[in-house]
Write an enzyme that holds these catalytic residues in place. Structure first.
Site, PDB file in Angstrom:
ATOM      1  N   LEU A  88       0.823  -1.182  -0.038  1.00 54.26           N
ATOM      2  CA  LEU A  88       0.078   0.138   0.087  1.00 54.26           C
ATOM      3  C   LEU A  88       0.947   1.324  -0.206  1.00 54.26           C
ATOM      4  CD1 LEU A  88      -3.006  -0.022   0.378  1.00 54.26           C
ATOM      5  CD2 LEU A  88      -2.593   0.255   2.875  1.00 54.26           C
ATOM      6  N   HIS A  89       0.801   2.087  -1.095  1.00 55.65           N
ATOM      7  CA  HIS A  89       1.666   3.265  -0.926  1.00 55.65           C
ATOM      8  C   HIS A  89       1.014   4.451  -2.242  1.00 55.65           C
ATOM      9  CE1 HIS A  89       3.342   1.714  -4.702  1.00 55.65           C
ATOM     10  NE2 HIS A  89       3.721   2.965  -5.115  1.00 55.65           N
ATOM     11  N   ARG A  90       0.125   4.142  -2.747  1.00 52.05           N
ATOM     12  CA  ARG A  90      -0.404   5.295  -3.595  1.00 52.05           C
ATOM     13  C   ARG A  90      -1.090   6.186  -2.956  1.00 52.05           C
ATOM     14  NH1 ARG A  90       1.915   4.624  -8.262  1.00 52.05           N
ATOM     15  NH2 ARG A  90       2.033   2.511  -8.639  1.00 52.05           N
ATOM     16  N   ASP A 129      -1.732  -2.053  -4.085  1.00 48.19           N
ATOM     17  CA  ASP A 129      -1.964  -0.814  -5.244  1.00 48.19           C
ATOM     18  C   ASP A 129      -0.759  -0.608  -6.079  1.00 48.19           C
ATOM     19  OD1 ASP A 129      -0.219   0.428  -3.344  1.00 48.19           O
ATOM     20  OD2 ASP A 129      -1.760   1.758  -2.692  1.00 48.19           O
TER      21      ASP A 129
END
Ligand code: UD1
Length: 374
Positions: free
Chosen positions: A207-209, A283
């Site tokens: 998860l990093h968007r 993501d």
């Protein structure tokens, strides 16, 4: 041939490794420029060591900043390097700020250096202009002289934007070159044992968007979705620095309790984690491709994907948008059930030989002095 290769951020490193190797094998001179967009040991150095990438010939040390400042810093630092090196080709990969910044510089000094630009991973489009990567992709492709596409669908996107077919070459997915080379290494590690995990009895997530982690409500919804999945199997979540900062900023630390949270992993460990998972929720762009190559079910936690081949010819499923905890849980169950029924074959050109085709394309399309983008 003298080829300058640009890398800047984590998802670039596994793409430049095979290209540098193939250039060397073919007897060409390569100059590696690291912009320093990513600089932590876990986000950068580990990849150089694990993937056997040579030390950069130039390190621009730009670091983190706003998009404008980061792009400007890369441009300012890259221009004198390019003028000094005078390569025949500048090879940029992927869609990060470093990719676009180097391309902008190379295209602006084109008449002085006669260096030409090749974009590896050309033609991917999410059609979501809120994504900084989409802007980077479109600008890079418009300015590059040679568009090297990873999947057969990508050429149509370029042609629709008016790019001449003569400048497009389908070379396949270079990231899968690295995956195929490193998979036996990853399988020989004790990554799963060390983490107390059993093959196919856990779920991995990344998860990093900005769309998921820069907004408190969105981030809370995703973490709650992962917690629902964790009611049936352990969910392992290596956390990107951006996500860590935002979980602290939004006081969401308690939502991590049902999850197994890790520091960012190096390439080999991450590959071992992906390869052994029952399913990956992500993501990331690259992980959508890696799961397809491995035949592991994947749920993409985004509104759309610039990699539709992972859905039409792979194991990827889009979670319903906007993301909700129940929607994530449902997509997880659906994707596991679908892949259990039939594992799709790999897309064309995802065969471990993309880097050789890239070098061949550079050799064949030797730039001429008056060459310019269509
Ligand atoms: C960048 C790319 C994205 C890619 C991602 C993979 C752009 C526009 N985005 O996003 O496409 O999927 O890399 O990681 O180029 N940070 C560290 N250490 C580092 C690097 C970053 O702590 O080594 C922190 C920064 O302080 C910042 C955050 O991570 O707060 C974001 O870094 P940045 O490079 O701006 O963008 P990414 O979100 O990593």
């Amino acid at each position: 041939m003298k080829v300058l290769v640009v890398a800047g951020a984590r998802p670039n490193f596994m793409k430049v490794a095979p290209i540098l190797r193939a250039l060397e094998v073919a007897g060409h001179e390569s100059i590696l420029v690291h912009t320093g967009q990513h600089y932590d040991a876990a986000m950068s150095d580990t990849f150089f060591t694990e993937l056997g990438i040579k030390a950069p010939d130039f390190h621009l040390g730009v670091g983190t900043a706003s998009h404008a400042v980061q792009t400007a810093r890369i441009m300012e630092a890259f221009e004198p390097v390019l003028m000094k090196v005078h390569p025949q080709w500048v090879v940029v990969v992927g869609d990060v700020n470093s990719t676009m910044a180097a391309t902008l510089v190379a295209s602006k000094v084109r008449t002085e250096t006669h260096a030409h630009i090749a974009h590896v991973e050309a033609g991917l489009r999410s059609r979501d202009w809120r994504m900084p990567e989409e802007i980077n992709r479109v600008v890079t492709d418009r300015l590059a002289d040679l568009l090297l596409t990873p999947s057969e669908d990508a050429a149509a996107n370029l042609i629709a934007e008016g790019i001449s077919e003569a400048n497009i070459r389908f070379v396949g997915n270079v990231m899968i070159d690295t995956l195929m080379l490193q998979l036996p290494v990853a399988r020989a590690t004790n990554t799963l044992e060390r983490l107390g995990l059993r093959r196919r009895h856990y779920v991995a997530a990344t998860l990093h968007r900005p769309s998921n982690v820069d907004d408190a409500a969105a981030l809370a919804a995703v973490l709650e979705g992962l917690a629902l999945v964790a009611e049936s199997l352990p969910v392992v979540l290596p956390l990107h620095p951006r996500t860590v900062k935002n979980i602290e900023r939004f006081h969401l630390g308690a939502k991590l309790t049902p999850l197994t949270v890790l520091e960012p992993l190096g390439y080999t460990q991450m590959l071992a984690l992906t390869d052994g998972a029952q399913c990956v929720l992500t993501d990331s762009g690259g992980i959508q491709e890696e799961t397809t190559a491995l035949g592991v079910p994947c749920v993409t936690l985004r509104e759309q994907t610039e990699r539709p081949v992972t859905i039409t010819h792979g194991t990827n499923h889009m979670a319903p948008w906007p993301l909700t905890p129940r929607g994530i849980l449902g997509a997880y169950a659906d994707s596991v059930a679908a892949v259990a029924q039939a594992t799709p074959p790999r897309p064309a050109g995802w065969d471990g030989h993309a880097a050789e085709r890239i070098v061949k394309a550079l050799e064949e399309k030797r730039p001429t002095k008056h060459y310019s983008p269509s």
